[in-house]
Design an enzyme around this catalytic site. Structure first.
Site, PDB file in Angstrom:
ATOM      1  CD  GLU A 304       3.945  -5.094   0.608  1.00 47.94           C
ATOM      2  OE1 GLU A 304       4.277  -3.935   0.273  1.00 47.94           O
ATOM      3  OE2 GLU A 304       2.915  -5.351   1.240  1.00 47.94           O
ATOM      4  CB  CYS A 338       1.174  -1.891   0.967  1.00 46.12           C
ATOM      5  SG  CYS A 338       2.177  -1.600   2.446  1.00 46.12           S
TER       6      CYS A 338
END
Length: 592
Positions: A304, A338
């Site tokens: 990720e 994020c």
């Protein structure tokens, strides 16, 4: 992730600085030997810099502190006050494999438990965390700088819920799955998917959500029967220890979960170890290296690597709702998310109302002490991150953007903190760095567009593809647009909330990463899927030897009977009856 420099100490006074090594910023500079932790390691302080020919002004301000002088430890600093929150022991890269081996020795006993028994321990872990809710929230706010209200809403409550969801749904997901055979030739056979633990899973965690991200990954890995080695971010090591403590105090075998500290090289050593899978959350360049190393070792990884999430506001959107969604999605956790909203595209006919509303609500957010319940924006996690965000904003303004509100601010009583008030930019273009690079700060650039297609083209004009959101009252229109956005997740009239719902898949495309966490797909990342079949042996398989003309004719007839049209089937039955009968007699004939 913020980076700092670590320099090797010269072997002689005249040798100069030998090399520069990339290393995670940990609020102290170290000069040391090849491993960075032993041998000739020494602390860099302003007083000692002239001794090696460096100007004391070269040292970033938050690094000019008084960390522990024991180089086998890592100090954790409060980003708001600069005070030491705590200290953890560090290890060298050479020690990592030994720790993985120790977890490997313990893991089989845990794997022997059936999933329902493992679920009991996860429920206990949820209960332990609930008992420590305030304690962990205070630690999270102190070590990472997250406002205390967000500690509950964005990290701890989702973590408790994830533990309970894994305990409830895990046994169902991991149950053997029967596979049916619609093909007539396989009717006597039985088959199933069986889910087996990988062994040891390595989790390399980030600093921006240092509790919930590793907690959810660890919970699924454990539920699947694995052991775990957790490498917390160097800026938030104490939270990694808190996670380990929650599981151990819930009764899990001691040593089934281990935490390791010592900077980026420890994460590298964990990746290169015999751990069967690596979950990594961090920067794109490091993520590529993790992926390459895992591929070399023929093992899996879940990456990720950040995002540049777009928000598309259509003309029929509920503007009050969209405005509030933009402010939360863009500024929660001081923008250090994020999947936060990093760029907004709004239709021209509603742009003025939308921009004015975002500026108004952003300006009303309280910036300051993260321990207070009414604080909305805490400090940036480090001075490096503070400077990076301001650099991107300054570059945009230099190239024609307008700052409508926000910017760096001083907060009384927190002179060591690096605070940025929520910043709204207009007049931005896709030629600017701020529309291409991950900001990771409380900044929301807004572009006005003239059509749905223009918004889509701009939304997809990115190397990232984690999440996106579409704001409209027309659900069908929203879903149609969602299908055309290059991202792993699309929320309609909302943003990123599903990170708090473990049943929902999490993951992106393009440079945002590889693989999935959370949901049943996160479970599948933590197991080896084994196909197991059974044949009672009442008949021989017709495709076994001997091969002859009879078998060939029978197979051609079978293909037309099974897959042909009406006339073809009738002809196949006439011409193939003989060969089919002979093959049938052959496969039912039993041998002693």
């Amino acid at each position: 992730m913020a980076r700092a420099k670590v320099l090797r100490k010269p072997e002689t006074p005249d040798s100069g600085v030998a090399a520069e090594l990339a290393f995670e910023a940990s609020s102290r500079f170290l000069i040391g030997g090849e491993d960075g932790f032993a041998g000739d390691l020494m602390l860099v302080t302003p007083e000692r810099l002239p001794c090696i020919g460096l100007d004391p002004g070269w040292l970033p301000r938050p690094l000019i502190r008084q960390p522990s002088t024991d180089f086998r430890t890592l100090d954790s600093f409060n980003p708001a006050t600069g005070e030491v929150v705590g200290t953890v022991p560090t290890i060298t890269p050479e020690q990592v494999q030994g720790i993985v081996d120790e977890v490997t020795a313990i893991q089989p006993a845990w794997a022997e438990l059936n999933p329902s028994d493992r679920a009991v321990y996860l429920k206990r872990a949820a209960a332990v965390l609930l008992e420590r809710l305030d304690e962990v929230a205070e630690l999270l706010s102190a070590e990472q700088g997250k406002p205390i209200s967000e500690c509950y809403t964005m990290e701890l409550i989702p973590s408790i819920d994830a533990l309970r969801w894994c305990a409830k749904e895990g046994p169902k997901i991991l149950k053997d799955e029967k596979i049916s055979f619609p093909q007539p030739v396989f009717k006597t056979k039985r088959s199933k998917f069986h889910y087996e633990p990988i062994g040891v899973v390595g989790v390399i965690a980030p600093w921006n959500y240092p509790f919930t991200i590793p907690m959810q990954e660890i919970a699924i890995a454990l539920m699947c029967g694995n052991g775990v080695v957790l490498k917390p971010a160097s800026l938030t090591p104490l939270l990694g220890e808190a996670i380990r403590s929650v599981f151990e105090d819930a009764g899990l075998p001691e040593g089934l979960i281990r935490t390791v500290h010592g900077g980026g090289r420890i994460g590298d050593a964990l990746t290169k170890s015999s751990a069967g899978k690596i979950f990594f959350t961090g920067s794109v360049p490091v993520g590529y290296k993790v992926g390459e190393e895992c591929a070399r070792l023929m093992k899996g990884c879940v990456l990720e690597l950040g995002g540049k999430d777009p928000m598309i506001v259509l003309g029929d959107a509920n503007l009050d709702y969209a405005i509030s969604g933009a402010v939360w999605g863009g500024f929660a956790n001081a923008g250090q998310t994020c999947a936060g909203i990093e760029r907004a595209y709004v239709m021209r006919d509603v742009s003025e109302t939308f921009i004015e509303g975002v500026v108004r609500e952003a300006s009303a957010l309280k910036v300051g002490d993260p321990s207070l319940v009414d604080t909305a924006i805490g400090p940036m996690v480090s001075e490096d991150q503070f400077h990076l965000v301001n650099e991107l904003v300054d570059d945009a303004i230099k190239n024609g953007a307008e700052r409508r509100c926000g910017g760096p601010v001083d907060v009384e009583g927190f002179e060591s903190g690096n605070f940025i008030a929520p910043t709204v930019l207009t007049g931005v273009t896709h030629d600017m760095r701020i529309m291409k690079e991950e900001i990771f700060g409380p900044v929301l650039p807004i572009m006005v567009v003239d059509s749905e297609q223009e918004a889509l083209d701009l939304a997809n004009d990115s190397d990232f593809g984690l999440g996106a959101s579409v704001w409209t009252k027309d659900r069908q229109r929203g879903e149609r647009i969602a299908g055309r956005i290059d991202s792993g997740m699309v929320w309609i009239n909302d943003h990123m909330f599903t990170h708090g719902a473990c049943q929902c898949n999490w993951g992106g495309v393009k440079d945002s990463g590889l693989g999935h966490s959370h949901s049943k797909f996160g479970f599948y990342e933590c197991v080896d899927i084994k196909l197991v079949t059974y044949e009672p042996g009442l008949t021989r398989n017709f495709w076994w030897h001997p091969y002859d003309e009879t078998l060939s004719d029978a197979m051609k007839a079978s293909a037309k009977l099974l897959y042909g049209k009406g006339g073809e089937r009738v002809e196949a039955l006439k011409s193939g009856a003989g060969p089919l009968l002979k093959v049938g007699q052959r496969i039912t004939k039993r041998k002693n």
